[in-house]
Design an enzyme around this catalytic site. Structure first.
Site, PDB file in Angstrom:
ATOM      1  N   LYS A  16      45.891  67.607  68.572  1.00 28.46           N
ATOM      2  CA  LYS A  16      46.073  68.199  67.241  1.00 28.46           C
ATOM      3  C   LYS A  16      46.266  69.709  67.382  1.00 28.46           C
ATOM      4  O   LYS A  16      45.745  70.322  68.310  1.00 28.46           O
ATOM      5  CB  LYS A  16      44.809  67.965  66.394  1.00 28.46           C
ATOM      6  CG  LYS A  16      44.601  66.543  65.894  1.00 28.46           C
ATOM      7  CD  LYS A  16      43.354  66.465  65.021  1.00 28.46           C
ATOM      8  CE  LYS A  16      43.050  65.048  64.570  1.00 28.46           C
ATOM      9  NZ  LYS A  16      44.113  64.467  63.714  1.00 28.46           N
ATOM     10  N   ARG A  43      42.079  53.422  64.359  1.00 29.66           N
ATOM     11  CA  ARG A  43      42.455  52.012  64.243  1.00 29.66           C
ATOM     12  C   ARG A  43      42.152  51.251  65.542  1.00 29.66           C
ATOM     13  O   ARG A  43      41.933  50.042  65.513  1.00 29.66           O
ATOM     14  CB  ARG A  43      43.931  51.906  63.843  1.00 29.66           C
ATOM     15  CG  ARG A  43      44.882  52.559  64.814  1.00 29.66           C
ATOM     16  CD  ARG A  43      46.268  52.813  64.191  1.00 29.66           C
ATOM     17  NE  ARG A  43      46.267  53.966  63.289  1.00 29.66           N
ATOM     18  CZ  ARG A  43      47.331  54.375  62.611  1.00 29.66           C
ATOM     19  NH1 ARG A  43      48.484  53.727  62.693  1.00 29.66           N
ATOM     20  NH2 ARG A  43      47.246  55.428  61.819  1.00 29.66           N
TER      21      ARG A  43
HETATM   22  N1  BES Z   1      41.001  61.482  61.938  1.00 28.49           N
HETATM   23  C1  BES Z   1      42.402  61.536  61.683  1.00 28.49           C
HETATM   24  C2  BES Z   1      42.739  61.432  60.198  1.00 28.49           C
HETATM   25  C3  BES Z   1      42.298  62.578  59.328  1.00 28.49           C
HETATM   26  C4  BES Z   1      43.151  63.612  59.061  1.00 28.49           C
HETATM   27  C5  BES Z   1      41.064  62.558  58.714  1.00 28.49           C
HETATM   28  C6  BES Z   1      42.758  64.643  58.232  1.00 28.49           C
HETATM   29  C7  BES Z   1      40.664  63.582  57.884  1.00 28.49           C
HETATM   30  C8  BES Z   1      41.528  64.630  57.640  1.00 28.49           C
HETATM   31  C9  BES Z   1      43.097  60.383  62.393  1.00 28.49           C
HETATM   32  O1  BES Z   1      42.540  59.976  63.578  1.00 28.49           O
HETATM   33  C10 BES Z   1      44.493  60.820  62.691  1.00 28.49           C
HETATM   34  O2  BES Z   1      44.629  61.740  63.441  1.00 28.49           O
HETATM   35  N2  BES Z   1      45.481  60.143  62.111  1.00 28.49           N
HETATM   36  C11 BES Z   1      46.839  60.466  62.313  1.00 28.49           C
HETATM   37  C12 BES Z   1      47.581  59.183  62.516  1.00 28.49           C
HETATM   38  C13 BES Z   1      49.023  59.375  62.910  1.00 28.49           C
HETATM   39  C14 BES Z   1      49.115  59.930  64.313  1.00 28.49           C
HETATM   40  C15 BES Z   1      49.741  58.056  62.811  1.00 28.49           C
HETATM   41  C16 BES Z   1      47.347  61.180  61.078  1.00 28.49           C
HETATM   42  O3  BES Z   1      46.998  60.777  59.973  1.00 28.49           O
HETATM   43  O4  BES Z   1      48.069  62.161  61.228  1.00 28.49           O
HETATM   44 MN    MN Z   2      43.191  61.096  65.238  1.00 31.69          MN
END
Ligand code: BES
Ligand code: MN
Ligand code: ZN
Length: 503
Positions: A276, A350
C-alpha cells in the site's frame, strides 16, 4: 468501565457533578438556525421558573436542539448539581438511537467529571437501556500509551420513576455488558500493531475468556499447516510473527440454535508485496476490527448467558512484505482444497476468511456471519457511517438488517450479482483473489461465497457478510457515542442477532 445506576432522585437534588437534560428543535422550526428556543426534554419535576430560565438561557446561547449539540449551563437556580448539560436530540427525540447518541455526546462532553446524572426521557426499559448504552459507550478513553487529559465519566445515574423495576434493571445490566464488550473491541483495534501480533490477539481471547464459560481453542502455525489452512498461512508467511486461528465458543447446555461468527483479523495490513502507499497504511492497524467485533460479541453473549450456541472464528495474520511473503501469482490451497491464485497480495482478507468460513460451516451451524474491513470499495460506496450487508439468503440478510436497526447500527443491503463472478476466474487455479475493480465490494463478497459450506441437504448454510471497512475506524471528529479510533462497530449488531436467534 463506567458504573451505571438507577435512581428515583429528582433533577433538583440528585448528587452529581452534572445533570443532563435533552433538547429538541422547536416545533415547525425545521431545526434550522434562527429557530425559536428548543423544547426541553426531561426534568419535568423542575420548578416552572427553573425550566423557563433554562429555556431562555438556551435561546440566548443560540441552542437549537440539533443532534449532538451540547450546551453547559453552570449554577442553574433550583438545581443542586453545579452544572446542567443540555444535549440536542434532534428531530426524532423518541428514537432510541437518537437518545443513545445524545447520551453519548453528553457523557463525552462531560469527560473529567466523576458522576453524571441523566434525565433524558425514557418511557420504557428499552429506551432507558439505549440511553445507558450511549452513556457507557461515551465514557470511553484509550489509555494504554497515555493517560486521558480528562478521564471518562466514572458514574452514570439514570433518573427514573421506578429504579427497582425488573425490566429496567435488566436493560441496565445489558447496557453495561454492551459497553464493556465494545470497549474490548475498541481497545484491541486501538492497540499499536507492534504490540498486537497474531499470538497476542489469541492471548487476548484467552484472557477475556477467563472467568466466563467461554472455551478458547488456538490453532498455531503448525496446526494450521496440518489442517491445510493455506489462506491464513499464505497471508501470514511474510511476517516474522506467525498467524493463528482462534475459536471462541459459548455453548450452553440445551442450546437449540448454533450461530457461527467469522472475523477478519489482519493485525496489520501493509498490503504485502502489493504494498500500500503510506497514507493507505496509516489506519491499517484497524484491519482486525472484524475479529475484535466477533470476540467482543461472543463475550457479551456469554456475559448475558444467552441460550444459543455461538462460535467465534478469528482468522488472524499479519500481512507483511518480505523475502518469505507470498508473491503475486502464487497459488494457495485453501482449507477444504480450493486453489486460489493470489494476483494481489493486498486482497488478503478474503484469503484468511475463506479458510475460516470453510472451517466454521463444516460444523453445520444454523447461520454464519462474517465481519471484515474487507474493501476500500465499501468506503467509496457507503462512506464511514454505513456498513454493508451481503449474503446468500435474502431472508437472513434482512434478519441481520433488523438486528442492526434494533442495535442502532447503520447497515445497508448490497447485492452479489452473479455476472461479476466470472471476473474471479483464474488461468491456473480454481479462483483468483481479485476480479473486476468496478463493484469491488461485491466481487469480494462473491469470492467469500465460494467458501460457505453446505448443509446435509445440499443447500448452503445461510450466510451474511458484513463489510465494515469505513465505519470500523474514525479519523474525523468524534460524534455521539463514537470516539476517534476503533469504533467497535458490529459488536452490537452481532449481539442483537444472537438475541434474536435465542428467542
Ligand atoms: N484492509 C483493506 C480494505 C480497507 C481499505 C479497509 C480501506 C479499510 C479502509 C483490504 O485488505 C484491501 O486492501 N483491499 C483491497 C482489495 C483490492 C486489492 C482488490 C482494496 O479494497 O483496495
Ligand atoms: Mn489488504
Ligand atoms: Zn486488509
Amino acid at each position: 468501565m463506567v458504573r451505571l445506576e438507577l435512581s428515583s432522585k429528582s433533577v433538583k437534588s440528585v448528587p452529581a457533578d452534572a445533570v443532563v437534560l435533552g433538547a429538541a428543535p422547536a416545533a415547525g422550526s425545521g431545526g434550522g438556525s434562527g429557530a425559536g428556543a428548543p423544547v426541553l426534554l426531561g426534568g419535568e419535576d423542575l420548578p416552572r421558573a427553573t425550566r423557563s430560565a433554562l429555556t431562555r438561557a438556551l435561546a440566548d446561547l443560540g441552542a437549537d436542539g440539533a443532534a449532538g449539540s451540547v450546551h453547559l449551563l453552570p449554577q442553574v437556580e433550583g438545581v443542586q448539581a453545579p452544572l446542567v448539560a443540555v444535549v440536542g436530540v434532534g428531530e426524532q427525540p423518541a428514537d432510541p438511537e437518537a437518545l443513545r447518541r445524545a447520551a453519548g455526546a453528553a457523557v463525552r462532553a462531560l469527560a473529567g467529571r466523576r458522576r453524571v446524572a441523566l434525565a433524558l426521557p425514557a418511557p420504557d426499559a428499552a429506551t432507558a437501556g439505549a440511553i445507558a448504552e450511549g452513556a457507557a459507550l461515551g465514557a470511553y478513553a484509550f489509555t494504554r500509551y497515555r493517560a486521558a487529559a480528562r478521564g471518562p465519566v466514572e458514574q452514570v445515574v439514570l433518573l427514573v420513576a421506578k429504579p427497582r423495576d425488573k425490566a429496567l434493571r435488566a436493560a441496565l445490566e445489558r447496557a453495561r455488558v454492551v459497553g464493556e464488550a465494545v470497549a474490548v473491541a475498541r481497545d484491541l483495534v486501538n492497540t499499536a500493531p507492534g504490540d498486537l501480533a497474531p499470538a497476542d490477539l489469541a492471548d487476548a481471547a484467552r484472557d477475556l475468556a477467563r472467568g466466563t464459560g467461554l472455551s478458547v481453542r488456538v490453532l498455531t502455525e503448525t496446526e494450521l499447516a496440518e489442517g491445510g489452512y493455506g489462506g491464513i498461512l499464505g497471508v501470514g508467511q511474510g511476517s516474522s510473527r506467525p498467524p493463528r486461528l482462534v475459536v471462541v465458543e459459548h455453548a450452553p447446555k440445551g442450546a437449540k440454535v448454533h450461530l457461527a461468527l467469522v472475523g477478519k483479523g489482519i493485525t496489520f495490513d501493509s498490503g504485502g508485496l502489493s504494498l500500500k502507499p503510506p497514507a493507505g497504511m496509516e489506519t491499517m492497524k484497524s484491519d482486525m476490527s472484524g475479529a475484535a467485533a466477533v470476540l467482543a460479541a461472543v463475550k457479551a453473549v456469554a456475559d448475558l448467558d444467552l441460550p444459543v450456541r455461538v462460535t467465534g472464528w478469528l482468522a488472524v495474520a499479519e500481512n507483511m512484505p518480505s523475502g518469505t511473503a507470498i508473491r503475486p501469482s502464487d497459488v494457495l490451497t485453501m482449507h477444504g482444497g480450493t486453489t486460489v491464485e493470489v494476483l494481489n497480495t493486498d486482497a488478503e482478507g478474503r484469503l484468511v476468511l475463506g479458510d475460516a468460513l470453510v472451517a466454521a460451516t463444516a460444523e453445520q451451524p444454523d447461520r454464519v456471519v462474517d465481519v471484515a474491513t474487507l474493501t476500500g470499495a465499501q468506503v467509496v460506496a457507503l462512506g464511514n457511517r454505513v456498513s454493508a450487508v451481503m449474503g446468500n439468503d435474502d431472508a437472513f440478510r434482512d434478519e441481520v438488517l433488523a438486528a442492526a436497526e434494533r442495535a442502532g447500527e447503520q447497515f445497508w443491503p448490497m447485492p452479489l450479482p452473479q455476472e461479476l463472478r466470472a471476473s474471479l476466474d483464474s488461468q491456473v487455479a480454481d479462483l483468483a483473489n481479485i476480479g473486476d475493480r468496478a463493484g469491488g465490494m461485491l466481487v469480494a463478497g462473491l469470492f467469500l461465497r465460494e467458501f460457505v459450506g453446505e448443509r446435509a441437504d445440499g443447500s448452503p448454510v445461510p450466510w451474511a457478510h458484513l463489510d465494515i471497512a469505513g465505519p470500523a475506524f474514525l479519523t474525523s471528529e468524534p460524534h455521539g457515542y463514537t470516539h476517534r479510533g476503533g469504533t467497535g462497530v458490529a459488536v452490537r449488531t452481532l449481539l442483537a442477532l444472537a438475541e434474536d436467534l435465542a428467542s
